[in-house]
Motif scaffolding. Structure first.
Motif, mmCIF file in Angstrom:
data_model
loop_
_atom_site.group_PDB
_atom_site.id
_atom_site.type_symbol
_atom_site.label_atom_id
_atom_site.label_comp_id
_atom_site.label_asym_id
_atom_site.label_seq_id
_atom_site.Cartn_x
_atom_site.Cartn_y
_atom_site.Cartn_z
ATOM 1 N N PRO A 122 0.830 -1.207 0.000
ATOM 2 C CA PRO A 122 0.000 0.000 0.000
ATOM 3 C C PRO A 122 0.865 1.258 0.000
ATOM 4 N N ALA A 123 0.355 2.311 -0.596
ATOM 5 C CA ALA A 123 1.072 3.591 -0.628
ATOM 6 C C ALA A 123 0.060 4.721 -0.628
ATOM 7 N N HIS A 124 0.416 5.802 0.054
ATOM 8 C CA HIS A 124 -0.436 6.991 0.002
ATOM 9 C C HIS A 124 -0.144 7.734 -1.299
ATOM 10 N N VAL A 125 -1.185 7.974 -2.092
ATOM 11 C CA VAL A 125 -1.043 8.547 -3.429
ATOM 12 C C VAL A 125 -1.716 9.910 -3.472
ATOM 13 N N THR A 126 -0.994 10.895 -3.973
ATOM 14 C CA THR A 126 -1.563 12.231 -4.158
ATOM 15 C C THR A 126 -1.271 12.701 -5.581
ATOM 16 N N GLY A 127 -2.129 13.562 -6.097
ATOM 17 C CA GLY A 127 -1.918 14.136 -7.415
ATOM 18 C C GLY A 127 -3.150 14.041 -8.275
ATOM 19 N N VAL A 128 -2.930 13.841 -9.565
ATOM 20 C CA VAL A 128 -4.016 13.784 -10.543
ATOM 21 C C VAL A 128 -3.826 12.544 -11.398
ATOM 22 N N HIS A 129 -4.892 11.751 -11.539
ATOM 23 C CA HIS A 129 -4.850 10.542 -12.372
ATOM 24 C C HIS A 129 -5.910 10.663 -13.462
ATOM 25 N N LYS A 130 -5.452 10.798 -14.704
ATOM 26 C CA LYS A 130 -6.339 10.962 -15.862
ATOM 27 C C LYS A 130 -7.315 12.120 -15.659
ATOM 28 N N GLY A 131 -6.778 13.202 -15.103
ATOM 29 C CA GLY A 131 -7.560 14.409 -14.899
ATOM 30 C C GLY A 131 -8.376 14.436 -13.622
ATOM 31 N N THR A 132 -8.368 13.350 -12.830
ATOM 32 C CA THR A 132 -9.149 13.282 -11.599
ATOM 33 C C THR A 132 -8.235 13.394 -10.392
ATOM 34 N N PRO A 133 -8.511 14.321 -9.450
ATOM 35 C CA PRO A 133 -7.677 14.443 -8.257
ATOM 36 C C PRO A 133 -7.706 13.153 -7.431
ATOM 37 N N VAL A 134 -6.535 12.797 -6.863
ATOM 38 C CA VAL A 134 -6.382 11.597 -6.042
ATOM 39 C C VAL A 134 -5.675 11.984 -4.749
ATOM 40 N N ASP A 135 -6.187 11.490 -3.621
ATOM 41 C CA ASP A 135 -5.527 11.642 -2.327
ATOM 42 C C ASP A 135 -6.031 10.509 -1.440
ATOM 43 N N SER A 136 -5.394 9.343 -1.567
ATOM 44 C CA SER A 136 -5.903 8.165 -0.869
ATOM 45 C C SER A 136 -4.820 7.117 -0.729
ATOM 46 N N GLU A 137 -5.130 6.062 0.030
ATOM 47 C CA GLU A 137 -4.248 4.911 0.205
ATOM 48 C C GLU A 137 -4.665 3.838 -0.811
ATOM 49 N N LEU A 138 -3.703 3.430 -1.650
ATOM 50 C CA LEU A 138 -3.989 2.446 -2.685
ATOM 51 C C LEU A 138 -2.851 1.436 -2.763
ATOM 52 N N PRO A 139 -3.128 0.205 -3.212
ATOM 53 C CA PRO A 139 -2.012 -0.674 -3.576
ATOM 54 C C PRO A 139 -1.237 -0.061 -4.743
ATOM 55 N N LEU A 140 0.074 -0.091 -4.656
ATOM 56 C CA LEU A 140 0.891 0.480 -5.724
ATOM 57 C C LEU A 140 0.500 -0.091 -7.085
ATOM 58 N N GLY A 141 0.220 -1.407 -7.113
ATOM 59 C CA GLY A 141 -0.066 -2.071 -8.369
ATOM 60 C C GLY A 141 -1.383 -1.698 -9.005
ATOM 61 N N GLU A 142 -2.235 -0.951 -8.308
ATOM 62 C CA GLU A 142 -3.476 -0.509 -8.939
ATOM 63 C C GLU A 142 -3.187 0.440 -10.100
ATOM 64 N N ILE A 143 -2.056 1.157 -9.995
ATOM 65 C CA ILE A 143 -1.664 2.070 -11.077
ATOM 66 C C ILE A 143 -0.309 1.662 -11.666
ATOM 67 N N VAL A 144 0.641 1.351 -10.786
ATOM 68 C CA VAL A 144 1.992 0.970 -11.230
ATOM 69 C C VAL A 144 2.176 -0.524 -10.964
ATOM 70 N N GLN A 145 1.987 -1.333 -11.999
ATOM 71 C CA GLN A 145 2.093 -2.776 -11.842
ATOM 72 C C GLN A 145 3.555 -3.243 -11.722
ATOM 73 N N ARG A 146 4.462 -2.489 -12.301
ATOM 74 C CA ARG A 146 5.881 -2.832 -12.196
ATOM 75 C C ARG A 146 6.715 -1.560 -12.247
ATOM 76 N N TYR A 147 7.655 -1.453 -11.303
ATOM 77 C CA TYR A 147 8.690 -0.420 -11.372
ATOM 78 C C TYR A 147 9.947 -1.043 -10.785
ATOM 79 N N SER A 148 10.929 -1.283 -11.633
ATOM 80 C CA SER A 148 12.162 -1.918 -11.182
ATOM 81 C C SER A 148 13.317 -1.478 -12.068
ATOM 82 N N ILE A 149 14.512 -1.687 -11.541
ATOM 83 C CA ILE A 149 15.742 -1.444 -12.302
ATOM 84 C C ILE A 149 16.589 -2.693 -12.092
ATOM 85 N N SER A 150 16.173 -3.788 -12.728
ATOM 86 C CA SER A 150 16.730 -5.100 -12.401
ATOM 87 C C SER A 150 17.990 -5.437 -13.181
ATOM 88 N N HIS A 151 18.208 -4.815 -14.324
ATOM 89 C CA HIS A 151 19.469 -5.013 -15.029
ATOM 90 C C HIS A 151 20.473 -3.927 -14.634
#
Length: 218
Positions: A76-105
């Motif tokens: 879970p992560a606290h998310v703030t900002g704008v998502h597709k033009g809609t304001p966001v300020d809530s607790e969400l699973p990271l994967g609801e928007i960002v399914q992968r973020y890594s620097i594995s190589h």
């Protein structure tokens, strides 16, 4: 010259994504990262240096560190900002928007160091000392391989990253005729700004490293 393996732990930090054409600008607070240092591709590093004959305690080095970071999309992560033009300020699973973020190589730190050493218990077979205490500071560019999936859109690439710096200290113990076993602690810091689909992602990577390996003194 030296080569090493080790374990790295990157501290939690915000991850910010910006996708102007999708009217999205979000910050995920306190994202935790995994290092997976002993999973392929391995965490590793190597360096070569020269210590001055007139000042044998002082040297210059070039060093490469293959650091990895992975975010867990379930966290879970606290998310703030704008998502597709809609304001966001809530607790969400990271994967609801960002399914992968890594620097594995690899974040792939390319560092240029100033090194200090102190040799102890010098003998004929170990003119630099049976035990060598070392310290170093360095900075240089990065060549990260950023992998991302944001709202189902995948992208990955090598790119020229931001500046990184390190401080480190350790010891080397003589094994045989200039061959040493080494142990070292490092702290590195870099603020990465990588490409994702339709935009960019930013993350501050502050990492503790514990490494072990071999060095050769000529």
């Amino acid at each position: 010259m030296a080569a090493y393996l080790g374990s790295a732990h990157t501290l939690a930090s915000p991850v910010a994504i910006s996708q102007p054409t999708l009217m999205t600008s979000l910050t995920f607070e306190g994202v935790h990262f995994e290092g997976r240092s002993f999973d392929p591709p391995l965490y590793y590093g190597g360096r070569g240096g020269y210590f001055m004959q007139s000042r044998p305690f002082l040297g210059i080095e070039a060093e490469f560190i293959h650091l990895k970071v992975y975010s867990n999309p379930v966290q879970p992560a606290h998310v703030t900002g704008v998502h597709k033009g809609t304001p966001v300020d809530s607790e969400l699973p990271l994967g609801e928007i960002v399914q992968r973020y890594s620097i594995s190589h690899g974040v792939n730190l390319v560092l240029f160091n100033i090194a200090l050493r102190r040799g102890m218990w010098r003998i004929t077979d170990a003119p630099n000392g049976r035990l060598i205490l070392t310290g170093r500071v360095g900075a240089g560019p990065t060549l990260p391989h950023t992998e991302s999936t944001v709202v189902g859109r995948q992208q990955e690439q090598y790119e020229v990253g931001r500046l990184a710096w390190q401080v480190a200290g350790g010891a080397e113990l003589d094994l045989w005729k200039g061959l040493y076993v080494l142990g070292e602690y490092k702290f590195t810091r870099t603020h990465q700004h990588g490409k994702i689909s339709s935009g960019t992602a930013q993350s501050l990577l502050r990492t503790h490293h514990v490494v072990f390996g071999l060095s050769v003194h000529f």
